[in-house]
Design a protein around this motif. Sequence first.
Motif, PDB file in Angstrom:
ATOM      1  N   ALA A 179       0.912  -1.485  -0.075  1.00 45.73           N
ATOM      2  CA  ALA A 179      -0.046   0.228   0.100  1.00 45.73           C
ATOM      3  C   ALA A 179       0.916   1.201  -0.436  1.00 45.73           C
ATOM      4  CB  ALA A 179      -1.045   0.092   1.470  1.00 45.73           C
ATOM      5  N   PHE A 180       0.772   2.023  -0.871  1.00 46.56           N
ATOM      6  CA  PHE A 180       2.163   3.170  -1.028  1.00 46.56           C
ATOM      7  C   PHE A 180       1.192   4.115  -1.402  1.00 46.56           C
ATOM      8  CE2 PHE A 180       3.120  -0.498  -4.419  1.00 46.56           C
ATOM      9  CZ  PHE A 180       1.959   0.578  -5.232  1.00 46.56           C
ATOM     10  N   GLY A 181       0.971   5.427  -1.879  1.00 43.65           N
ATOM     11  CA  GLY A 181       0.545   6.944  -2.373  1.00 43.65           C
ATOM     12  C   GLY A 181       1.165   6.802  -3.614  1.00 43.65           C
ATOM     13  N   HIS A 182       0.227   7.177  -3.786  1.00 46.28           N
ATOM     14  CA  HIS A 182       0.419   7.497  -5.677  1.00 46.28           C
ATOM     15  C   HIS A 182       1.796   9.227  -5.617  1.00 46.28           C
ATOM     16  CE1 HIS A 182      -0.976   7.763 -10.248  1.00 46.28           C
ATOM     17  NE2 HIS A 182       0.102   8.376 -10.156  1.00 46.28           N
ATOM     18  N   VAL A 183       1.296  10.336  -4.826  1.00 45.02           N
ATOM     19  CA  VAL A 183       1.412  11.566  -4.701  1.00 45.02           C
ATOM     20  C   VAL A 183       2.466  11.352  -3.463  1.00 45.02           C
ATOM     21  CG1 VAL A 183       1.452  13.772  -4.625  1.00 45.02           C
ATOM     22  CG2 VAL A 183       1.023  12.293  -6.795  1.00 45.02           C
ATOM     23  N   SER A 184       2.977  12.347  -2.586  1.00 47.45           N
ATOM     24  CA  SER A 184       2.748  12.387  -1.158  1.00 47.45           C
ATOM     25  C   SER A 184       2.627  13.946  -0.976  1.00 47.45           C
ATOM     26  CB  SER A 184       4.550  12.886  -1.411  1.00 47.45           C
ATOM     27  OG  SER A 184       4.711  13.347   0.640  1.00 47.45           O
ATOM     28  N   ASN A 185       1.412  13.951  -0.014  1.00 46.68           N
ATOM     29  CA  ASN A 185       0.909  15.393   0.771  1.00 46.68           C
ATOM     30  C   ASN A 185       2.145  16.005   1.074  1.00 46.68           C
ATOM     31  OD1 ASN A 185       1.124  13.631   3.126  1.00 46.68           O
ATOM     32  ND2 ASN A 185      -0.677  14.847   3.783  1.00 46.68           N
ATOM     33  N   ALA A 186       2.932  14.866   1.737  1.00 50.49           N
ATOM     34  CA  ALA A 186       3.673  16.338   2.232  1.00 50.49           C
ATOM     35  C   ALA A 186       5.286  17.091   1.790  1.00 50.49           C
ATOM     36  CB  ALA A 186       4.922  15.213   4.025  1.00 50.49           C
ATOM     37  N   LEU A 187       5.356  15.558   0.734  1.00 52.31           N
ATOM     38  CA  LEU A 187       6.801  16.478   0.121  1.00 52.31           C
ATOM     39  C   LEU A 187       6.508  16.756  -1.566  1.00 52.31           C
ATOM     40  CD1 LEU A 187       9.402  13.493   1.184  1.00 52.31           C
ATOM     41  CD2 LEU A 187       9.269  15.993   2.357  1.00 52.31           C
ATOM     42  N   GLY A 188       4.720  16.201  -1.218  1.00 58.48           N
ATOM     43  CA  GLY A 188       5.328  16.376  -3.412  1.00 58.48           C
ATOM     44  C   GLY A 188       5.608  15.323  -3.970  1.00 58.48           C
ATOM     45  N   SER A 189       5.910  14.077  -3.327  1.00 52.21           N
ATOM     46  CA  SER A 189       6.997  13.349  -3.980  1.00 52.21           C
ATOM     47  C   SER A 189       5.505  12.256  -5.207  1.00 52.21           C
ATOM     48  CB  SER A 189       7.863  11.872  -3.062  1.00 52.21           C
ATOM     49  OG  SER A 189       8.507  12.561  -2.182  1.00 52.21           O
ATOM     50  N   VAL A 190       6.055  12.119  -6.565  1.00 58.73           N
ATOM     51  CA  VAL A 190       5.288  11.699  -7.547  1.00 58.73           C
ATOM     52  C   VAL A 190       5.725  10.187  -7.294  1.00 58.73           C
ATOM     53  CG1 VAL A 190       4.304  10.539  -9.541  1.00 58.73           C
ATOM     54  CG2 VAL A 190       4.738  13.312  -8.686  1.00 58.73           C
ATOM     55  N   ASN A 191       5.272   9.032  -6.745  1.00 54.40           N
ATOM     56  CA  ASN A 191       5.686   7.422  -6.627  1.00 54.40           C
ATOM     57  C   ASN A 191       5.750   7.249  -8.411  1.00 54.40           C
ATOM     58  OD1 ASN A 191       6.834   7.053  -4.320  1.00 54.40           O
ATOM     59  ND2 ASN A 191       4.777   6.312  -3.158  1.00 54.40           N
ATOM     60  N   PRO A 192       6.278   5.698  -8.649  1.00 51.70           N
ATOM     61  CA  PRO A 192       6.869   5.407  -9.734  1.00 51.70           C
ATOM     62  C   PRO A 192       6.373   3.887  -9.766  1.00 51.70           C
ATOM     63  CG  PRO A 192       8.361   4.999  -8.842  1.00 51.70           C
ATOM     64  CD  PRO A 192       8.327   5.548  -8.329  1.00 51.70           C
ATOM     65  N   ARG A 327      13.642  29.825  -3.914  1.00 54.25           N
ATOM     66  CA  ARG A 327      15.159  28.986  -3.737  1.00 54.25           C
ATOM     67  C   ARG A 327      15.572  30.478  -2.983  1.00 54.25           C
ATOM     68  NH1 ARG A 327      14.692  25.365  -8.266  1.00 54.25           N
ATOM     69  NH2 ARG A 327      14.318  22.708  -7.344  1.00 54.25           N
ATOM     70  N   SER A 328      14.931  31.763  -3.987  1.00 52.29           N
ATOM     71  CA  SER A 328      15.349  33.025  -3.799  1.00 52.29           C
ATOM     72  C   SER A 328      15.409  33.425  -2.625  1.00 52.29           C
ATOM     73  CB  SER A 328      15.345  33.947  -4.580  1.00 52.29           C
ATOM     74  OG  SER A 328      13.632  34.713  -4.608  1.00 52.29           O
ATOM     75  N   VAL A 329      14.739  32.717  -1.635  1.00 54.49           N
ATOM     76  CA  VAL A 329      14.471  33.093   0.099  1.00 54.49           C
ATOM     77  C   VAL A 329      15.308  32.424   0.490  1.00 54.49           C
ATOM     78  CG1 VAL A 329      12.749  33.453   2.051  1.00 54.49           C
ATOM     79  CG2 VAL A 329      12.390  33.184  -0.540  1.00 54.49           C
ATOM     80  N   GLN A 330      16.176  34.125   1.619  1.00 55.11           N
ATOM     81  CA  GLN A 330      17.400  33.234   2.189  1.00 55.11           C
ATOM     82  C   GLN A 330      17.025  33.063   3.863  1.00 55.11           C
ATOM     83  OE1 GLN A 330      19.751  37.367   2.886  1.00 55.11           O
ATOM     84  NE2 GLN A 330      21.031  36.907   2.128  1.00 55.11           N
ATOM     85  N   GLY A 331      17.803  32.140   3.773  1.00 55.60           N
ATOM     86  CA  GLY A 331      17.193  31.018   4.650  1.00 55.60           C
ATOM     87  C   GLY A 331      16.650  30.678   4.755  1.00 55.60           C
ATOM     88  N   LEU A 332      15.657  29.904   3.976  1.00 51.93           N
ATOM     89  CA  LEU A 332      14.889  28.876   3.289  1.00 51.93           C
ATOM     90  C   LEU A 332      15.113  27.582   2.488  1.00 51.93           C
ATOM     91  CD1 LEU A 332      11.384  29.630   1.427  1.00 51.93           C
ATOM     92  CD2 LEU A 332      13.078  27.685   1.443  1.00 51.93           C
ATOM     93  N   ASN A 333      14.897  26.431   3.072  1.00 60.39           N
ATOM     94  CA  ASN A 333      15.450  24.927   3.228  1.00 60.39           C
ATOM     95  C   ASN A 333      14.256  24.240   2.679  1.00 60.39           C
ATOM     96  OD1 ASN A 333      17.680  25.984   4.575  1.00 60.39           O
ATOM     97  ND2 ASN A 333      16.333  25.326   6.635  1.00 60.39           N
ATOM     98  N   LEU A 334      14.521  23.833   1.286  1.00 49.40           N
ATOM     99  CA  LEU A 334      13.200  23.081   1.124  1.00 49.40           C
ATOM    100  C   LEU A 334      13.623  21.224   1.428  1.00 49.40           C
ATOM    101  CD1 LEU A 334      13.969  24.234  -3.491  1.00 49.40           C
ATOM    102  CD2 LEU A 334      12.080  24.582  -1.285  1.00 49.40           C
ATOM    103  N   VAL A 335      12.765  21.158   1.482  1.00 50.49           N
ATOM    104  CA  VAL A 335      12.494  19.258   3.100  1.00 50.49           C
ATOM    105  C   VAL A 335      12.114  18.529   1.618  1.00 50.49           C
ATOM    106  CG1 VAL A 335      11.089  18.390   4.273  1.00 50.49           C
ATOM    107  CG2 VAL A 335      12.220  20.764   4.923  1.00 50.49           C
ATOM    108  N   GLY A 336      13.379  17.995   0.785  1.00 49.25           N
ATOM    109  CA  GLY A 336      12.813  16.690  -0.008  1.00 49.25           C
ATOM    110  C   GLY A 336      13.016  17.363  -1.565  1.00 49.25           C
TER     111      GLY A 336
END
Lengths: 417, 151
Positions: A179-192, A327-336
């Motif tokens: 059982a797995f997600g198609h798209v992650s709600n937390a990160l937006g990852s699309v699973n194959p 990405r242009s915002v200083q101090g911002l870290n993308l998660v995933g």
Amino acid sequence: MVVESAEVLRDFPDAATLRRDFPALTQSVHGHPLAYLDNAATTQKPEAVIRAEGEYYRRDNANVHRGVHTLSERATAEFEAARAAVARFIGAAEADEIVFTRGTTEAINLAANAWGGANLGAGDEILITELEHHSNIVPWQLIAARSGAKLVVAPIDEDGNVPLEDFSERLNSRTRIAAFGHVSNALGSVNPVAEMTRLAHAAGALVLVDGAQAVGHLPVDVGGIDCDFYAFSGHKMYATMGIGGLYIRAGIAADMPPWQGGGEMIRSVSFENTLYAEPPHRFEAGTPNVAGAVGLKAAIAYLDNLGMARLAAGEDETLEYALEQLRSVQGLNLVGRPAERVGAISFTIDGIHPHDLGTLLDHAGVAIRTGHHCAQPVMEHYHIPATARASLGLYSTTGEIDQLVAALNEARKVFSP
Amino acid sequence: MMDSELAALYQDVIIDHNKSPRNFRELEPPRREADGYNPLCGDRLTVYLRVEDGHIREVTFQGSGCAISLASASLMTEALKGKTVNEAQALFTQMHALLTDRNGAEGDVELGKLEALAGVRAYPSRVKCATLAWHTLQSALEGEHESITTE
């Protein structure tokens, strides 16, 4: 050809035009135009959906599948037409492969209880991934505790993808379902998902895909994925809350016992012996959310009219713009940094807790979600308690992204005076 | 530019205590301690107390959370040091009223810098951030979940 594609683009309404179909988007919050970037939590509803449900209650309201009077016949026809529309929209072969539920959570609980209750035993394994929403973890934990089956978790990598070799390694002859997600709600990852389904089937396991974050964003084809169950919510695809569904591949449902008892799901009842209805009605005990189904059909018509592939392409452009601007915002870290991303961007900002960010952004008219997004294992993976998440819909504009970025820069000033 | 409601929430003293929380450390035994957790937002605090002769001699905390919860805990430790247990209870009651009562706190306890937290009243979803440290204190004082170490 160049001319043709230019014409296609010209004819296709842009997000700013589509916004006008959504009454809730025209308001101001704290004196600023609302920038609604919490679509992974729930989408706003187009006038067409609101009107369809209103008309149902003004004209057709009756209980389904029991009255012989005109209104009941109309309500039943509308309800079953909605089932057929859902089946076509997600690529199911038959309308009867769709069970209406309150949403994704109930759909997964249905599968875990009805299928899992009859098919899982001690020594069996249920394979999920580290990326899952709590609603694709807890129902399996509950059935595992009752049946003696074991919950196995495939890990994610640093970027927030599920590496196929790690997934594959955890499949074996004891795996009964993956059982797995198609798209992650937390990160937006699309699973194959098609590839993961093929691997699971090769190991002899069935497959459930949690499609909550996919149905409103991507063309979904359960036939192409070849999964056995597909769970989704209407309210994340512009329909209302309290309606959703579970696709169950034909042939599997026939051997599944009911999971809730009541009216609507029986063929005949006596105190000695009750016979159950055929699927899908076997799994729809009690009066269903007919108005919700009518609204869902209207939402599908709205999406079909625009075309999911074109909507997905438009949304993807805005998502790319958002990533570039953030990405242009200083101090911002993308998660995933998922290989393929749909809908959502999670991030943190140095020195500002996501909850403070949520409050500061709200005052700039920007609605985002902050917290663990019901995906605590994902947060633990990144050793953070929470993130801020901006998530898009078909009506999201680059202007809203600019408003978000400006608000983030203002928030940084508040916290570094 | 911050609007006035927001400026009332994120006052300089809140920003300052968030950035440099006071008494942010574990207390050596003997001590009382209690854990506070807000499952909705994941804020997690541990409050440590050393009580002698009915007086709070030392109070420290550790944990993670938003600016409101950290500043509230930090300001709390400053306010409590040297108070009697009874005075601490009275302060708890007064703070609870300040944070949750729409009419504000009515009582004769001097709140001083703690008044800076009054801004959360306008934010129902954030009130729990500000009360977390105080409920944790209460449980440490009452010994509900405390673990008293005498080493």
